[in-house]
Design an enzyme around this catalytic site. Sequence first.
Site, mmCIF file in Angstrom:
data_model
loop_
_atom_site.group_PDB
_atom_site.id
_atom_site.type_symbol
_atom_site.label_atom_id
_atom_site.label_comp_id
_atom_site.label_asym_id
_atom_site.label_seq_id
_atom_site.Cartn_x
_atom_site.Cartn_y
_atom_site.Cartn_z
ATOM 1 N N ASP A 184 0.828 -1.214 -0.155
ATOM 2 C CA ASP A 184 -0.074 0.068 0.013
ATOM 3 C C ASP A 184 0.893 1.474 -0.079
ATOM 4 O O ASP A 184 1.963 1.170 0.353
ATOM 5 C CB ASP A 184 -0.987 0.008 1.309
ATOM 6 C CG ASP A 184 -0.202 -0.084 2.494
ATOM 7 O OD1 ASP A 184 0.777 -0.886 2.737
ATOM 8 O OD2 ASP A 184 -0.708 0.338 3.507
ATOM 9 N N GLU A 197 -0.629 -1.791 5.043
ATOM 10 C CA GLU A 197 0.077 -1.672 6.182
ATOM 11 C C GLU A 197 0.056 -0.395 6.995
ATOM 12 O O GLU A 197 0.255 -0.554 8.396
ATOM 13 C CB GLU A 197 1.601 -2.166 5.921
ATOM 14 C CG GLU A 197 2.745 -2.570 7.035
ATOM 15 C CD GLU A 197 2.825 -0.937 7.790
ATOM 16 O OE1 GLU A 197 3.019 -1.309 9.151
ATOM 17 O OE2 GLU A 197 3.087 -0.208 7.395
ATOM 18 N N GLU A 198 -0.311 0.610 6.248
ATOM 19 C CA GLU A 198 -0.417 1.982 6.992
ATOM 20 C C GLU A 198 -1.631 2.259 7.620
ATOM 21 O O GLU A 198 -2.183 3.023 7.344
ATOM 22 C CB GLU A 198 -0.039 2.825 5.778
ATOM 23 C CG GLU A 198 1.080 2.839 4.918
ATOM 24 C CD GLU A 198 2.466 3.378 5.652
ATOM 25 O OE1 GLU A 198 2.186 3.815 6.745
ATOM 26 O OE2 GLU A 198 3.590 3.405 4.894
ATOM 27 N N ARG A 216 17.805 -6.043 15.138
ATOM 28 C CA ARG A 216 17.695 -6.182 16.544
ATOM 29 C C ARG A 216 16.972 -7.209 17.064
ATOM 30 O O ARG A 216 15.715 -7.556 16.526
ATOM 31 C CB ARG A 216 17.157 -4.907 16.880
ATOM 32 C CG ARG A 216 17.132 -4.689 18.620
ATOM 33 C CD ARG A 216 16.508 -3.604 18.859
ATOM 34 N NE ARG A 216 16.451 -3.284 20.429
ATOM 35 C CZ ARG A 216 17.388 -2.603 20.935
ATOM 36 N NH1 ARG A 216 18.444 -1.778 20.141
ATOM 37 N NH2 ARG A 216 17.469 -2.661 22.102
ATOM 38 N N HIS A 276 7.623 8.760 4.474
ATOM 39 C CA HIS A 276 6.518 9.438 4.509
ATOM 40 C C HIS A 276 6.624 10.985 4.241
ATOM 41 O O HIS A 276 5.866 11.864 4.310
ATOM 42 C CB HIS A 276 5.680 9.740 5.911
ATOM 43 C CG HIS A 276 5.406 8.087 6.297
ATOM 44 N ND1 HIS A 276 4.373 7.884 7.258
ATOM 45 C CD2 HIS A 276 5.542 6.711 5.914
ATOM 46 C CE1 HIS A 276 4.062 6.419 7.294
ATOM 47 N NE2 HIS A 276 4.788 5.894 6.332
HETATM 48 NI NI NI Z 1 6.500 1.093 5.573
#
Ligand code: NI
Length: 397
Positions: A85, A143-144, A183, A369
């Site tokens: 997306d 996902e957003e 991580r 973004h």
């Molecule tokens: Ni992303």
Amino acid sequence: MVTETRLRNDIDEILPGVIADRRDFHQHPEMGFQEVRTSGIVAERLRALGVEDVRTGIAKTGVTGLIRGTAGGTGRTVLLRADMDALPIQEENAVDYRSQHEGVMHACGHDGHTAMLLGTARLLQERRDTFAGTVKVLFQPAEEGGGGAKVMIDEGVLEDPKVDAAFGIHVAQEVPVGTIELRAGPAMAASDSFTFVIQGKGGHGARPQATVDPIAVGAQIVVALQTIVSRELDPTHQGVVTVGAFRAGEAANVIPDTAELRGTVRSFTPENRQLLAERIEAIVRGVAAAMRAEVDFRYRFGYPPTVNDAAMTELVRGAVGAVVGAERVIDGPQHMGAEDFSYFLERVPGCFWFVGSKNEERGLVWGHHHPRFDIDEAALGIGIESVVATTLRYLSS
Ligand code: NI
């Protein structure tokens, strides 16, 4: 060594096609749960590659497919995920592959993720005789903020065949191209949110004694909320409480009836997540009651923390070290941003890592973004190689 060299040669060969795919997706960005064109291309491509059991329409636009190893034995099933997306952002780049959709842009790199997973599927499909087990490739919507991963899980993508491990990557503009960041443990935050409306009693700005001022109440609440992280959370832990919206009033001499406040909350453990939620509600309700206001309070639990399995992270570290060199694999910081890959990692062990995509010399420095976000596409080859190497290592371990 011979295998690794061959993998690199094959990636060099397919990279122009991967870049072309990424630019095509970039030109035609689609918002969450509306990735119709993108998922159509994905499904068509997977079928053309000979990927088995290609399923579409999962969580509206999600796609999965299976690559079955033929090296003997049944083996395990590993899930590889890409998100598809875009964001409601007007692109400001002047590149010839700029977004053709007004107000919509791939400003997070999910175009690259989709193109990389198609390239990964191709290389693994060609290497079926080198591994036992199954690779499930998964392309998810939304996902957003839409939690497409959760919807796909609810629709059964972790079954049939049952998934044993999950891997995912994200391009990273904070990290130079050629470097990989990962991580173990909690790597990205849980993201929760709250909204509340303070119901006061409006009136003349010069006669406050006849009113209940929701702005004064809201101001006290904002200040009190800032004591949760500083006074109640273990100081060796991390958390954020941000009030991002405070809407009330129109005129200088009028006390309004209501004030509406909204905020976001970040944390890394289930315990802290619960603590923050409880303390926020108690403070909002308590302060409002003490000041004679009523409150309509809502709390929403969003994405859980993204927690990388320690053993899987070590496996990835070894595999990607062979790709970029061990000295270019760095221990990342904890990120306060959230990721819905976390829903997969809640259910199966796995790892989510960052593939550096920043290139200062070429001016590719704008963050995720941002309207000028763009990546160094060399990251796409590195991303594919890191996922293929990890997958082969996992299936043969
Ligand atoms: Ni992303």
